[in-house]
Design a protein around this motif. Structure first.
Motif, PDB file in Angstrom:
ATOM      1  N   GLN B 164     -98.767  37.695 -84.857  1.00 13.39           N
ATOM      2  CA  GLN B 164    -100.205  37.559 -84.677  1.00 13.39           C
ATOM      3  C   GLN B 164    -100.863  38.938 -84.730  1.00 13.39           C
ATOM      4  O   GLN B 164    -101.953  39.087 -85.257  1.00 13.39           O
ATOM      5  CB  GLN B 164    -100.515  36.836 -83.351  1.00 13.39           C
ATOM      6  N   ARG B 165    -100.178  39.952 -84.237  1.00 15.17           N
ATOM      7  CA  ARG B 165    -100.723  41.308 -84.340  1.00 15.17           C
ATOM      8  C   ARG B 165    -100.836  41.719 -85.807  1.00 15.17           C
ATOM      9  O   ARG B 165    -101.799  42.375 -86.210  1.00 15.17           O
ATOM     10  CB  ARG B 165     -99.831  42.300 -83.589  1.00 15.17           C
ATOM     11  N   ILE B 166     -99.851  41.328 -86.592  1.00 12.93           N
ATOM     12  CA  ILE B 166     -99.921  41.645 -88.028  1.00 12.93           C
ATOM     13  C   ILE B 166    -101.119  40.941 -88.665  1.00 12.93           C
ATOM     14  O   ILE B 166    -101.862  41.527 -89.447  1.00 12.93           O
ATOM     15  CB  ILE B 166     -98.622  41.193 -88.747  1.00 12.93           C
ATOM     16  N   VAL B 167    -101.289  39.647 -88.303  1.00  9.20           N
ATOM     17  CA  VAL B 167    -102.428  38.907 -88.857  1.00  9.20           C
ATOM     18  C   VAL B 167    -103.728  39.605 -88.479  1.00  9.20           C
ATOM     19  O   VAL B 167    -104.651  39.736 -89.293  1.00  9.20           O
ATOM     20  CB  VAL B 167    -102.415  37.446 -88.360  1.00  9.20           C
ATOM     21  N   ILE B 168    -103.798  40.107 -87.257  1.00  8.99           N
ATOM     22  CA  ILE B 168    -104.998  40.829 -86.829  1.00  8.99           C
ATOM     23  C   ILE B 168    -105.156  42.104 -87.657  1.00  8.99           C
ATOM     24  O   ILE B 168    -106.255  42.421 -88.124  1.00  8.99           O
ATOM     25  CB  ILE B 168    -104.916  41.149 -85.318  1.00  8.99           C
ATOM     26  N   ALA B 169    -104.047  42.803 -87.870  1.00  8.18           N
ATOM     27  CA  ALA B 169    -104.114  44.022 -88.681  1.00  8.18           C
ATOM     28  C   ALA B 169    -104.639  43.704 -90.075  1.00  8.18           C
ATOM     29  O   ALA B 169    -105.465  44.438 -90.624  1.00  8.18           O
ATOM     30  CB  ALA B 169    -102.734  44.663 -88.767  1.00  8.18           C
ATOM     31  N   ILE B 170    -104.175  42.572 -90.659  1.00  6.38           N
ATOM     32  CA  ILE B 170    -104.661  42.179 -91.984  1.00  6.38           C
ATOM     33  C   ILE B 170    -106.159  41.913 -91.929  1.00  6.38           C
ATOM     34  O   ILE B 170    -106.916  42.355 -92.784  1.00  6.38           O
ATOM     35  CB  ILE B 170    -103.900  40.928 -92.485  1.00  6.38           C
ATOM     36  N   ALA B 171    -106.587  41.208 -90.882  1.00  8.05           N
ATOM     37  CA  ALA B 171    -108.001  40.869 -90.774  1.00  8.05           C
ATOM     38  C   ALA B 171    -108.857  42.129 -90.644  1.00  8.05           C
ATOM     39  O   ALA B 171    -109.984  42.175 -91.130  1.00  8.05           O
ATOM     40  CB  ALA B 171    -108.224  39.956 -89.573  1.00  8.05           C
ATOM     41  N   LEU B 172    -108.298  43.155 -89.991  1.00 10.16           N
ATOM     42  CA  LEU B 172    -109.083  44.372 -89.774  1.00 10.16           C
ATOM     43  C   LEU B 172    -109.063  45.298 -90.982  1.00 10.16           C
ATOM     44  O   LEU B 172    -109.907  46.185 -91.098  1.00 10.16           O
ATOM     45  CB  LEU B 172    -108.531  45.137 -88.562  1.00 10.16           C
ATOM     46  N   ALA B 173    -108.105  45.076 -91.890  1.00  9.15           N
ATOM     47  CA  ALA B 173    -107.853  46.061 -92.942  1.00  9.15           C
ATOM     48  C   ALA B 173    -109.062  46.294 -93.842  1.00  9.15           C
ATOM     49  O   ALA B 173    -109.260  47.394 -94.329  1.00  9.15           O
ATOM     50  CB  ALA B 173    -106.653  45.635 -93.775  1.00  9.15           C
ATOM     51  N   GLY B 174    -109.873  45.260 -94.063  1.00 12.88           N
ATOM     52  CA  GLY B 174    -111.022  45.434 -94.945  1.00 12.88           C
ATOM     53  C   GLY B 174    -112.248  45.960 -94.212  1.00 12.88           C
ATOM     54  O   GLY B 174    -113.321  45.985 -94.781  1.00 12.88           O
ATOM     55  N   GLU B 175    -112.079  46.342 -92.946  1.00  8.91           N
ATOM     56  CA  GLU B 175    -113.185  46.814 -92.098  1.00  8.91           C
ATOM     57  C   GLU B 175    -114.340  45.824 -92.098  1.00  8.91           C
ATOM     58  O   GLU B 175    -115.472  46.155 -92.465  1.00  8.91           O
ATOM     59  CB  GLU B 175    -113.662  48.198 -92.572  1.00  8.91           C
ATOM     60  N   PRO B 176    -114.082  44.588 -91.662  1.00 12.07           N
ATOM     61  CA  PRO B 176    -115.125  43.563 -91.692  1.00 12.07           C
ATOM     62  C   PRO B 176    -116.134  43.776 -90.558  1.00 12.07           C
ATOM     63  O   PRO B 176    -115.839  44.455 -89.584  1.00 12.07           O
ATOM     64  CB  PRO B 176    -114.342  42.274 -91.469  1.00 12.07           C
ATOM     65  N   LYS B 177    -117.283  43.171 -90.748  1.00 13.93           N
ATOM     66  CA  LYS B 177    -118.294  43.254 -89.699  1.00 13.93           C
ATOM     67  C   LYS B 177    -118.194  42.061 -88.761  1.00 13.93           C
ATOM     68  O   LYS B 177    -118.690  42.095 -87.652  1.00 13.93           O
ATOM     69  CB  LYS B 177    -119.680  43.279 -90.327  1.00 13.93           C
ATOM     70  N   LEU B 178    -117.550  40.998 -89.287  1.00 15.62           N
ATOM     71  CA  LEU B 178    -117.429  39.784 -88.473  1.00 15.62           C
ATOM     72  C   LEU B 178    -115.965  39.347 -88.471  1.00 15.62           C
ATOM     73  O   LEU B 178    -115.300  39.357 -89.499  1.00 15.62           O
ATOM     74  CB  LEU B 178    -118.301  38.670 -89.081  1.00 15.62           C
ATOM     75  N   LEU B 179    -115.506  38.989 -87.288  1.00 11.92           N
ATOM     76  CA  LEU B 179    -114.125  38.532 -87.167  1.00 11.92           C
ATOM     77  C   LEU B 179    -114.171  37.085 -86.694  1.00 11.92           C
ATOM     78  O   LEU B 179    -114.823  36.789 -85.688  1.00 11.92           O
ATOM     79  CB  LEU B 179    -113.410  39.410 -86.134  1.00 11.92           C
ATOM     80  N   ILE B 180    -113.511  36.192 -87.443  1.00 10.21           N
ATOM     81  CA  ILE B 180    -113.461  34.805 -86.995  1.00 10.21           C
ATOM     82  C   ILE B 180    -112.038  34.513 -86.563  1.00 10.21           C
ATOM     83  O   ILE B 180    -111.111  34.561 -87.363  1.00 10.21           O
ATOM     84  CB  ILE B 180    -113.882  33.837 -88.117  1.00 10.21           C
ATOM     85  N   ALA B 181    -111.865  34.272 -85.273  1.00  8.66           N
ATOM     86  CA  ALA B 181    -110.521  34.046 -84.734  1.00  8.66           C
ATOM     87  C   ALA B 181    -110.408  32.590 -84.331  1.00  8.66           C
ATOM     88  O   ALA B 181    -111.063  32.138 -83.395  1.00  8.66           O
ATOM     89  CB  ALA B 181    -110.270  34.961 -83.549  1.00  8.66           C
ATOM     90  N   ASP B 182    -109.576  31.836 -85.066  1.00  5.09           N
ATOM     91  CA  ASP B 182    -109.430  30.401 -84.805  1.00  5.09           C
ATOM     92  C   ASP B 182    -108.250  30.169 -83.875  1.00  5.09           C
ATOM     93  O   ASP B 182    -107.104  30.164 -84.304  1.00  5.09           O
ATOM     94  CB  ASP B 182    -109.236  29.656 -86.128  1.00  5.09           C
ATOM     95  N   GLU B 183    -108.531  29.961 -82.632  1.00 11.02           N
ATOM     96  CA  GLU B 183    -107.494  29.736 -81.623  1.00 11.02           C
ATOM     97  C   GLU B 183    -106.348  30.726 -81.786  1.00 11.02           C
ATOM     98  O   GLU B 183    -105.210  30.330 -82.021  1.00 11.02           O
ATOM     99  CB  GLU B 183    -106.968  28.307 -81.706  1.00 11.02           C
ATOM    100  N   PRO B 184    -106.632  32.003 -81.645  1.00  9.61           N
ATOM    101  CA  PRO B 184    -105.630  33.018 -81.968  1.00  9.61           C
ATOM    102  C   PRO B 184    -104.443  33.025 -81.008  1.00  9.61           C
ATOM    103  O   PRO B 184    -103.432  33.640 -81.310  1.00  9.61           O
ATOM    104  CB  PRO B 184    -106.409  34.337 -81.867  1.00  9.61           C
TER     105      PRO B 184
END
Ligand SMILES: Nc1ncnc2c1ncn2[C@@H]1O[C@H](COP(=O)(O)OP(=O)(O)OP(=O)(O)O)[C@@H](O)[C@H]1O
Ligand code: SF4
Ligand SMILES: [Mg+2]
Lengths: 298, 331, 311
Positions: B164-184
């Motif tokens: 799950q930490r890796i998935v978070i790292a992937i989500a952060l990699a593009g420097e998004p402004k919005l993070l959608i976390a579905d039951e993380p």
């Protein structure tokens, strides 16, 4: 009767074109002797290699035999030999497969090991090896092909048998002390036969190909009995002057095999969800539109 | 800028058309999230939380046709009606996603390093080498020990929490402004859940992102979120600031949810105080209030027409229940 | 890893041993007296005395076990005995014939791989659209047309009608094309379905949603995410098809007048030349075992999940 029900239920879901092709093949094969307009073996060298005409709808071959009649009789040859091959192979496969599935343990291990080996060697090589040792002939061909074909039905019947044996009502029967014979003949065997037959039908195309291939190689159906593969190889030397005699049996065989293969594919693929067809999509859209209307009415 | 909402959803309705049926899992829902804010979305399983957040961004499984209406504005840009190639450019770049099940969210046959680095290549125009360096940075950021070795491993070699930490790292990699976390945290061990949640909260604050946090867990909401939307059967039942909604829930469904949290003073072995009954199966939208069959306060009028979301006079809380709203007004 | 490889090698050796037993038993159990056959072959009148002498000479009276050991020892050294029909050394023919069949199989496997990947991707890229239907139709046609008919059509089309390519002989790349294509049709058809269905199944897995959420496009997802997932599957299926090509070679080689192993085997079967049948069968079986071994090792390399189970 409970053997037929699953088959009928599945038939409804199968592609209609495939069923029609197979139906045609089976009907031609069954009634061939009454349908063929002429004697398929009657030679007439004066009429050899003719094109289509009133007397010979599809022309004649290099010996002046009526091609149309020969094609029809060949369906019969094919049907009978494929039926025998599959019948024998399925009997062996179902008996051994259900025994393996009933017994489990070392019987199962040994049989499945043999099945694995049998499945990993191409059936043509198995049957040719047998023919090479025993010598060619009709029954050698049938037995050799059955020998190459039983592992498939063996594996399927074993899988079906294992799943039947693990059903709760069989467990219950066992606990209640039903005799092994009753479980085997009353429940296991009928259940397995129904499922295996569907797969065997789908496999009939490959079996028809194998019969034709052996005949093409001169090691299957022997002349003068007409058979598609053998008709094709007979006409091959005249490919340049009279390609029709090569094309017709090839096309007939291909059509029959396509029918069976379509059936097989529909069995193998029906677990993958299909996307909506355009018509369904329109229906769904209408459904959704009606919701909004109700709401605005309210 | 802070006043302008980053994500503004209004009156969003989603219809899903499949071979078997047509359903409306999201029916006229509105909410908004500002930069640096965390919005929690809670509701029972099947109430439409995932569809509501994923469908407008084109993330529905194959074999489903999605029909959207209403408005979803991301940084002032309307997403509904935007062609798929345009939406594709937003995914990963403007919006990062975290999924419920980290065990299946990663490609089993690709190295973790590549799966992170390709994001940097795609969205930050980095060379493969620079992207690898960025991946290493990210893996450190999400608190993974022995980061160099991890990058060369495959997903099945890691535990659920690490994945799950890796998935978070992937989500952060593009420097998004919005993070959608579905039951993380739903699929994780209880001990790991708290860690992951803390990590999410931490990176959200540090990178000053907006976050939509979908969850079942009221405890998570209390700890992490600023605002909350309570969903019931495809509709928003109540929404508003967390401190108000959790402290004084007004909608009968929200009350039921909060009531269902076990309390310390409960005697051991006391009965579980869930909401009685089962949620409705979605299909055609329900004419009246969807909660009516399960609601203690229900009056016959509840089944007649759909209760509108009404702003309570004292606060920023919106409640979709005329009985409660009128009761309040009368008092 | 090492552990797996050594275990797998041992397994292959056991299979090889079983294969040799099968080949040996098959010939030993053949009906008819081999000594009579050989005696007649040598042009002598098969008097009981002479037959007895031949039997003594080829060791027919030795115990079976001894005969097996002798035969296996010879076979391992590449001595497959003497053809009953021509009286020549079987092994003398083998090397060249193996080269011919090898050329056939390698070329066809390469063509089948290319065609099947192209057709499979075409279908997976536009699922249930026109390209998919065309690819699927071609696959059905390819899998259902008998190989000998394909060969006849190739000859009719390319040699008879347009006179582009030679229809027989094994002399240079130009003469290889038609046999290659003929053999490649069936495996290309079967493998294209493997690719198509495998890709579709991979495209429904949850990690594809992750890939989509990353902003990857459909092409990138197909190639980067789905393709590595179906590689082990594809290698497995390709292995099976390469094995099957030995059978196809039996049909195609005589059709194009190639003197390969398939042609040799078929002649052996036709004239009941047991030594030839036995030698070819042993080579075929060894080939399947080796192909399976290579497939397992290749799958090991392409699938990290299995790799971990064994390391
Ligand atoms: N792929 C799909 N095909 C058909 N219907 C779907 C699909 N995905 C969701 N739905 C419908 O949408 C409804 C809401 O689903 P959704 O996944 O949004 O619920 P959720 O609130 O996220 O639940 P959970 O807490 O279990 O994740 C479901 O009840 C289902 O009927
Ligand atoms: S509208 Fe009626 S049924 Fe719905 S929550 Fe309020 S009181 Fe209950
Ligand atoms: Mg969900």
């Amino acid at each position: 009767m409970n053997m037929l029900n699953p088959i009928l239920a599945r038939l409804k879901k199968m592609p209609r074109a495939a069923l029609i092709t197979i139906g045609l093949f089976v009907a031609l094969g069954t009634f061939a002797p009454w349908l063929a307009p002429q004697d398929p073996s009657a030679q007439n060298l004066l009429e050899a290699g003719l094109g289509p005409m009133a007397a010979h709808w599809l022309g004649t071959d290099h010996l002046g035999r009526d091609t149309f009649s020969r094609l029809i009789i060949a369906a019969n040859t094919s049907l009978v030999s494929v039926g025998s091959v599959l019948g024998i192979a399925m009997t062996i496969g179902i008996v051994l497969g259900t025994i393996a599935g009933y017994h489990r343990g070392w019987v199962d291990d040994l049989l499945m090991r043999i099945v694995d080996v049998g499945l990993s060697v191409p059936s043509l090589i198995i049957s040719l090896a047998v023919i090479g040792i025993v010598g060619p002939g009709y029954w050698t061909m049938v037995l050799a092909l059955a020998l190459a074909w039983w592992p498939m039905s063996g594996r399927i019947s074993r899988a079906v048998a294992v799943s039947i044996m693990s059903k709760p009502h069989i467990e219950a029967l066992r606990v209640l002390g039903a005799s092994p014979w009753r479980i085997y003949f009353g429940h296991l065997l009928p259940g397995t036969i129904g499922s295996v037959m569907v797969y065997a039908t789908a496999d009939a195309g490959t079996a028809a190909l194998a019969v034709a291939t052996l005949s093409f190689l001169g090691l299957g159906i022997q002349p003068p009995t007409p058979e598609w593969g053998q008709m094709l190889v007979d006409a091959l030397p005249y490919l340049e002057s009279d390609p029709r005699q090569v094309l017709l049996p090839g096309l007939a065989l291909t059509a029959a095999v396509i029918g069976f293969n379509t059936l097989g594919e529909s069995i193998a693929l029906n677990r993958i969800p299909k996307p909506l067809t355009r018509r369904m999509l329109a229906a769904r859209r209408l459904e959704v539109a009606s919701w909004d209307k109700e709401n605005s009415d309210a | 800028m802070r006043d302008e909402a980053l994500l503004n959803v209004s009156n969003l309705t989603v219809n899903l058309l499949t071979a078997k049926s047509a359903v409306r899992p999201v029916d006229g829902v509105s909410y908004s999230v500002r930069q640096g804010e965390c919005l929690a979305i809670v509701g029972e399983s099947g109430s439409g939380k995932t569809v509501m957040n994923f469908a407008p961004l084109g993330l529905m499984p194959t074999g489903v046709t999605t029909m959207l209406s209403g408005s979803v504005k991301l940084e002032g840009r309307e997403l509904i009606g935007l062609p798929e190639p345009e939406i594709q450019k937003l995914r990963g770049k403007s919006v990062g996603f975290i999924f419920q099940d980290p065990m299946s969210a990663l490609n089993p046959v690709r190295r973790i390093g590549r799966q992170i680095a390709e994001m940097a290549e795609l969205h930050l125009n980095m060379t493969p080498r620079a992207a690898e360096a960025r991946a290493l940075e990210l893996v450190k950021l999400v608190g993974i020990s022995d980061p160099v070795a991890r990058l060369r491993q495959y997903p099945h070699e890691l535990s659920g929490g690490l994945r799950q930490r890796i998935v978070i790292a992937i989500a952060l990699a593009g420097e998004p402004k919005l993070l959608i976390a579905d039951e993380p945290t739903t699929a994780l061990d209880v001990t790991v859940q708290a860690q992951i949640l803390r990590l999410l909260k931490d990176v959200q604050r540090r990178l000053d992102m907006a976050m939509v946090l979908i969850t079942h867990d009221m405890g998570v909401v209390a700890g992490a979120a600023d605002n909350i939307v309570v969903m019931y059967a495809a509709r928003a039942a109540e929404c508003g600031p967390v401190d108000k909604v959790l402290v004084s829930p007004r909608h009968p469904y929200t009350r039921g949810l909060i009531n269902a949290i076990p309390r310390r003073e409960d005697p051991i072995g006391s009965e579980f105080r869930g909401l009685p009954g089962i949620p409705p199966t979605l299909g055609a939208p329900i004419k009246g209030c969807a909660l009516a069959p399960r609601c203690e306060l229900a009056v016959p009028a509840c089944s007649n027409s759909r209760p509108p979301l009404v702003r309570s006079d004292d606060s920023s809380v919106l409640v979709a229940c005329p009985v409660v709203n009128q009761g309040k007004a009368a008092a | 890893m090492i552990h797996f490889i050594s275990k797998r090698l041992k397994h292959s050796l056991v299979l090889l041993f079983m294969a040799s037993l099968v080949c040996f038993t098959l010939v030993v159990s053949a009906p008819g007296n081999v000594a009579v056959l050989i005696a007649e072959l040598r042009g002598a009148v098969a008097t009981p005395g002479y037959v007895e002498q031949v039997a003594e000479e080829i060791g027919l009276h030795k115990p079976l076990l001894m005969r097996y050991v002798d035969w296996l020892g010879d076979a391992v050294r590449g001595d497959f005995g003497i053809s009953y029909r021509t009286g020549t050394d079987v092994s003398a023919d083998l090397a060249n014939r193996m080269f011919v069949t090898g050329t056939l199989i390698v070329g066809s496997a390469a063509i089948a791989t290319l065609i099947s990947l192209a057709l499979g991707f075409l279908g997976a890229f536009w699922p249930y659209k026109l390209p998919d239907r065309v690819s699927r139709g071609l696959a059905l046609l390819g899998a259902s047309t008998p190989t000998f008919f394909v060969g006849a059509l190739m000859i009719y089309g390319f040699s008879v009608t347009f006179q582009l390519l030679p229809s027989f002989g094994f002399n240079g790349p130009k003469s290889w094309i038609l046999p290659w294509l003929t053999v490649a049709v069936l495996p290309a058809a079967v493998l294209s379905r493997v690719v198509r269905v495998g890709l579709e199944e991979a495209m429904t897995s949850p990690f594809v949603l992750t890939a989509k959420s990353k902003g990857l496009g459909r092409t990138a997802i197909l190639f980067r995410e789905a393709l590595p997932n179906i590689t082990p599957l594809f290698i497995n299926a390709l292995g099976t098809q390469v094995g099957l090509m030995t059978a196809t070679a039996i049909i195609v080689e005589p059709l194009f007048a190639w003197q390969g192993l398939g042609d040799y085997f078929l002649a052996g079967v036709r004239f009941r030349d047991f030594m030839v049948v036995q030698a070819c069968l042993l080579i075929f079986l060894t080939f399947f075992i080796v192909v399976n071994l290579i497939v397992d090792l290749a799958v090991l390399l392409t699938d990290p999940r299995i790799r971990r189970q064994w390391s």
